[in-house]
Design a protein around this motif. Structure first.
Motif, PDB file in Angstrom:
ATOM      1  N   LYS A 125     -36.833  29.704  -4.006  1.00 45.49           N
ATOM      2  CA  LYS A 125     -37.827  29.567  -3.290  1.00 45.49           C
ATOM      3  C   LYS A 125     -37.486  30.389  -1.942  1.00 45.49           C
ATOM      4  O   LYS A 125     -38.470  30.714  -1.182  1.00 45.49           O
ATOM      5  N   ALA A 167     -38.764  33.947  -2.495  1.00 48.11           N
ATOM      6  CA  ALA A 167     -40.250  33.890  -2.250  1.00 48.11           C
ATOM      7  C   ALA A 167     -40.456  34.127  -1.013  1.00 48.11           C
ATOM      8  O   ALA A 167     -41.864  34.747  -0.635  1.00 48.11           O
ATOM      9  N   ARG A 194     -43.170  36.836   0.277  1.00 53.11           N
ATOM     10  CA  ARG A 194     -44.224  36.353   0.870  1.00 53.11           C
ATOM     11  C   ARG A 194     -44.146  37.632   2.255  1.00 53.11           C
ATOM     12  O   ARG A 194     -45.265  38.046   2.528  1.00 53.11           O
TER      13      ARG A 194
END
Ligand code: ZN
Length: 246
Positions: free
Chosen positions: A214, A217, A221
């Protein structure tokens, strides 16, 4: 600054030092016996030159030597000799934002640091130039880090509390549970994308205080060049620590 003399002294009675010959050079390796170690692990800190081998309590010196000899080519790639150290002096080339710049020390009275194309001119007496240059580099690092923070905070929807610029040997940046950020000034020597990545990484820790999928990510991004920057640091990060400052 790297304290080479200090490294010769084992920290505790359980630790000892061995020397491995690599390309005709004696490389020192600090052995650390650790109750939690299940296997032999060879590491080098970011500042280079300092190798540590963690090993289980029962491992012998002979096993340690054999292990290091097996990894001799890795050690050779990573080892930094004193001759490789870059010291601030007139005519020396140093990296700045990923480019090479030439240091020009001028004996003019008024002390200032000026970047002109690929020349970094430091005036105000050569004796004081290294110190003046260090101060300038740290200020430039702070400027770049602050603008990266301003770029990534809205993208990640986070807000930090405090910012410190340090000369850390083991980490490029950190983020505390109170959202205080700390970065190495040496990031200004690296390509701007790399500095951006480290800032995005630490800001993402405000969302996730771990290195979970997580977490990564979030970083990816906002920072699509994440993997390139991580690889750059792995390959070239040690070189940024070869620069000795006063
Ligand atoms: Zn992290």
């Amino acid at each position: 600054m790297i304290d080479l003399v200090g490294l010769l002294k084992p920290k505790t009675s359980k630790d000892s030092v061995i020397f491995i010959e690599v390309d005709g050079q004696q490389i020192e390796i600090l052995l650390i016996r650790n109750k939690r170690s299940k296997r032999l692990t060879l590491r080098q800190n970011l500042s280079g030159g300092n190798f540590k081998l963690s090993m289980p309590m029962r491992s012998s010196i002979a096993q340690a030597k054999a292990f290091c000899n097996e990894h001799a080519s890795w050690i050779a790639d990573k080892s930094i000799t004193m001759q490789d150290m870059v010291i601030f002096e007139h005519g020396q080339r140093i990296p700045l934002r990923g480019d090479q710049v030439k240091l020009i020390f001028l004996d003019q009275l008024r002390g200032q640091t000026l970047l002109l194309a690929d020349e970094l001119r430091v005036t105000g007496g050569s004796d004081y130039a290294p110190r003046r240059l260090t101060t300038w580099l740290k200020a430039e690092a702070k400027t770049d880090i602050v603008s990266a923070i301003e770029k990534y905070q809205p993208l990640l929807d986070v807000k930090h509390s405090k910012l410190t610029i340090r000369d850390t040997k083991s980490r490029w940046g950190s983020c505390s549970s109170s959202k205080a950020l700390s970065f190495s000034w040496r990031l200004v020597l690296a390509p701007p994308n790399v500095l951006d990545y480290v800032v995005a990484h630490e800001l993402a820790h405000i969302l996730e205080m771990n290195h979970s999928a997580k977490f990564w990510a979030h970083v990816e991004r906002v920072c699509p060049h994440m993997n390139d920057s991580r690889n750059w640091l792995k390959t070239n990060g040690g070189q940024l620590h070869q620069i000795r400052v006063k």
